[in-house]
Design a protein around this motif. Structure first.
Motif, PDB file in Angstrom:
ATOM      1  N   TYR A  55      33.169  39.822  31.238  1.00 45.19           N
ATOM      2  CA  TYR A  55      33.323  41.047  30.728  1.00 45.19           C
ATOM      3  C   TYR A  55      32.483  42.186  31.508  1.00 45.19           C
ATOM      4  CZ  TYR A  55      33.136  44.652  27.147  1.00 45.19           C
ATOM      5  OH  TYR A  55      33.198  45.867  26.711  1.00 45.19           O
ATOM      6  N   ARG A  56      31.282  41.805  32.000  1.00 43.14           N
ATOM      7  CA  ARG A  56      30.344  42.754  32.517  1.00 43.14           C
ATOM      8  C   ARG A  56      29.451  41.825  33.577  1.00 43.14           C
ATOM      9  NH1 ARG A  56      33.386  45.866  30.957  1.00 43.14           N
ATOM     10  NH2 ARG A  56      33.195  47.662  29.566  1.00 43.14           N
ATOM     11  N   GLY A  91      35.628  41.660  42.453  1.00 39.55           N
ATOM     12  CA  GLY A  91      35.948  42.863  41.724  1.00 39.55           C
ATOM     13  C   GLY A  91      35.223  43.919  42.592  1.00 39.55           C
ATOM     14  N   GLN A 106      33.834  36.634  41.448  1.00 34.18           N
ATOM     15  CA  GLN A 106      34.102  36.124  40.017  1.00 34.18           C
ATOM     16  C   GLN A 106      34.982  34.912  40.175  1.00 34.18           C
ATOM     17  OE1 GLN A 106      34.959  39.517  37.044  1.00 34.18           O
ATOM     18  NE2 GLN A 106      34.185  40.644  39.139  1.00 34.18           N
ATOM     19  N   PRO A 110      38.723  38.755  34.930  1.00 37.37           N
ATOM     20  CA  PRO A 110      37.845  39.756  35.022  1.00 37.37           C
ATOM     21  C   PRO A 110      38.153  40.879  34.194  1.00 37.37           C
ATOM     22  CG  PRO A 110      39.335  39.769  36.793  1.00 37.37           C
ATOM     23  CD  PRO A 110      39.646  38.612  35.970  1.00 37.37           C
ATOM     24  N   ASP A 111      37.179  41.755  33.714  1.00 38.30           N
ATOM     25  CA  ASP A 111      37.583  42.888  32.973  1.00 38.30           C
ATOM     26  C   ASP A 111      37.915  43.976  33.886  1.00 38.30           C
ATOM     27  OD1 ASP A 111      37.381  44.167  29.993  1.00 38.30           O
ATOM     28  OD2 ASP A 111      36.426  45.619  31.445  1.00 38.30           O
ATOM     29  N   THR A 114      35.024  46.282  34.837  1.00 37.03           N
ATOM     30  CA  THR A 114      33.536  45.382  34.823  1.00 37.03           C
ATOM     31  C   THR A 114      32.426  46.314  34.939  1.00 37.03           C
ATOM     32  OG1 THR A 114      34.952  43.889  36.241  1.00 37.03           O
ATOM     33  CG2 THR A 114      32.693  43.522  36.587  1.00 37.03           C
ATOM     34  N   TYR A 115      32.244  47.453  35.748  1.00 35.48           N
ATOM     35  CA  TYR A 115      30.982  48.163  35.961  1.00 35.48           C
ATOM     36  C   TYR A 115      31.135  49.253  35.059  1.00 35.48           C
ATOM     37  CZ  TYR A 115      31.615  45.487  40.014  1.00 35.48           C
ATOM     38  OH  TYR A 115      32.056  44.338  41.076  1.00 35.48           O
TER      39      TYR A 115
END
Length: 355
Positions: A55-56, A91, A106, A110-111, A114-115
Motif C-alpha cells: 500500500y505504501r 514503482g 516490490q 502495488p498501489d 504508493t508515495y
C-alpha cells in the motif's frame, strides 16, 4: 459490502437519490454507482482475496483485488493475474509529482499512489491469456500455465542486443533489469537529470565500461533484495530498553510513534513503554518521495479511524494475524538497516558517462 451493494442494485429506481450512499457500508465510486443504477449485481469471489499488497513503502495490507470494487485497477491484473503468479517490479514516482524522484522494488500488488503521489509500475514480466482460440503458443511465445496464462518477458530481444553489443554476450535480461534499478539510485544521475525527471519518465544511459555495467547490475540486485526482503533482514541494533512484567502484546503495541526530537531524529518514541535510540544519521538519507523510509513507517503504523466509514485501521492486527508481537518494533529496526545499507550501496556506484 458486496451484499449491501447488491441490495442497492436490486432495489433502486434508476436514480441516484434512490441509492443508500451510506459510506459506512461502501465507498461509492462513480463506477460502482453506475453499475448499481443499471441493476448489475456482483458476487464474492474468494480467489480475488490477496494476502499481500504493497500500500505504501514497507506497508503491506491484504486486499480484495477485483475489477469492479477496485475502481481503477490499472494494469495490475496483467502483472499479478492470480494469487499463483509471482512478479517483481519497481514503482517509479510519476513525472509532475510534488515529491522528489523515487522508486521502490516490490513483489506484490502495488498501489497506484504508493508515495501518495502517483506511481507507475515497471514489472519484470507481464502475463497474458492466449487469444488464438486457446492455442498454447502465440506471437509472444511461451506455454500457457495451468491457470491459462503465459509469461511475457518485458526486457525485449532488441534491447538485449544493444546491451550485449556494448557489454558482451554474457549479459542477461535479468542483468539489464537490475542494472536499471541500480542506475536509477545513482545520486549523480538524479542530480544531473532532476529537472527532466520532473517532466518525463527516466531515460537510462549506458555505463562507461563492462565492469561498471556489472557493478550497477550487482548493486541493483542487492538493493532489490533489501527492498523486497525487508521483513527478513537482521534488525539494526537500535537501543531498546523495555520494562519487566508487561504483557508482550501490550508492551509492543503501537498507537502512534513519534520523534522525541524532530530536529535530531535520534530517538523514536515507540510507545509509552519503549523509546528506540541511537538511530544513525544515514537512516534519514534514504528518501522515498517526500519522506524517509522510517517516516513512512511512523505515518502508516498508527491506529487510525477513517472518518467516512468509521473503520479502524489498527496495524497491531497485522502483528496478531502473524502471531508476532514484535513485528512492528522489529520492522522499525529492519527498515533502519535497509535505509543504512541502501545509502551505503548507493555511495559505491560508479560514475556514469553523462557528458
Amino acid at each position: 459490502m458486496i451484499g449491501f451493494y447488491n441490495q442497492q442494485a436490486l432495489t433502486n429506481d434508476g436514480t441516484e437519490e434512490s441509492l443508500d450512499l451510506d459510506a459506512t457500508k461502501i465507498s461509492w465510486s462513480r463506477n460502482i454507482r453506475r453499475r448499481a443504477l443499471n441493476g448489475v449485481t456482483e458476487e464474492f469471489i474468494p480467489d480475488h482475496l490477496r494476502s499481500t499488497a504493497i500500500y505504501r513503502p514497507f506497508c503491506k495490507q491484504a486486499v480484495y483485488f477485483d475489477p469492479v470494487f477496485n475502481s481503477v485497477p490499472g494494469k495490475n491484473a496483467t502483472y499479478f493475474p492470480t494469487p499463483h503468479h509471482g512478479n517483481l517490479g519497481f514503482g517509479v514516482i510519476e513525472s509532475g509529482a510534488r515529491a522528489p524522484f523515487s522508486l521502490l522494488m516490490q513483489n506484490a500488488l502495488p498501489d497506484s499512489k504508493t508515495y501518495v503521489d502517483a506511481a507507475q509500475f515497471f514489472p519484470r514480466w507481464t502475463y497474458e491469456k492466449p487469444t488464438d482460440d486457446g492455442a498454447l503458443f502465440g506471437a509472444a511465445g511461451g506455454v500457457a500455465d495451468e491457470w491459462g496464462y503465459r509469461r511475457v518477458d518485458n526486457i525485449t530481444d532488441a534491447i538485449l542486443s544493444v546491451y550485449t553489443a556494448k557489454f558482451g554476450p554474457g549479459v542477461s535480461k535479468d542483468d539489464i533489469f537490475f542494472y536499471v534499478y541500480g542506475v536509477l539510485h545513482s545520486t549523480q544521475y538524479r542530480e544531473a537529470f532532476a529537472a527532466d525527471l520532473k517532466r518525463m519518465l527516466p531515460r537510462i544511459p549506458l555505463a562507461a565500461s563492462t565492469a561498471d555495467f556489472h557493478t550497477f547490475a550487482e548493486a541493483g540486485r542487492r538493493l532489490s533484495d533489501l527492498h523486497v526482503g525487508y521483513e527478513q533482514v537482521k534488525p539494526y541494533p537500535l537501543h531498546e530498553q523495555a520494562p519487566i512484567g508487561v504483557d508482550e502484546w501490550e508492551l509492543y503495541r503501537v498507537t502512534k510513534m513519534k520523534w522525541q526530537n524532530k530536529e535530531t531524529k535520534k530517538e523514536l518514541i515507540y510507545n509509552s513503554h519503549i523509546t528506540l535510540g541511537d538511530i544513525p544519521a544515514e537512516a534519514h538519507e534514504y528518501m522515498l518521495g517526500s519522506r524517509s523510509a522510517l517516516e513512512w513507517l511512523i505515518d502508516r503504523y498508527q491506529v487510525k479511524t477513517d472518518k467516512a466509514s468509521g473503520i479502524v485501521n489498527d496495524p497491531n492486527d497485522w502483528a496478531r494475524e502473524h502471531n508476532d508481537p514484535r513485528y512492528i518494533i522489529d520492522l522499525a529496526k529492519r527498515v533502519t538497516r535497509v535505509s543504512v545499507e541502501t545509502v551505503r550501496i548507493v555511495k559505491t556506484l560508479p560514475e556514469l558517462p553523462l557528458n
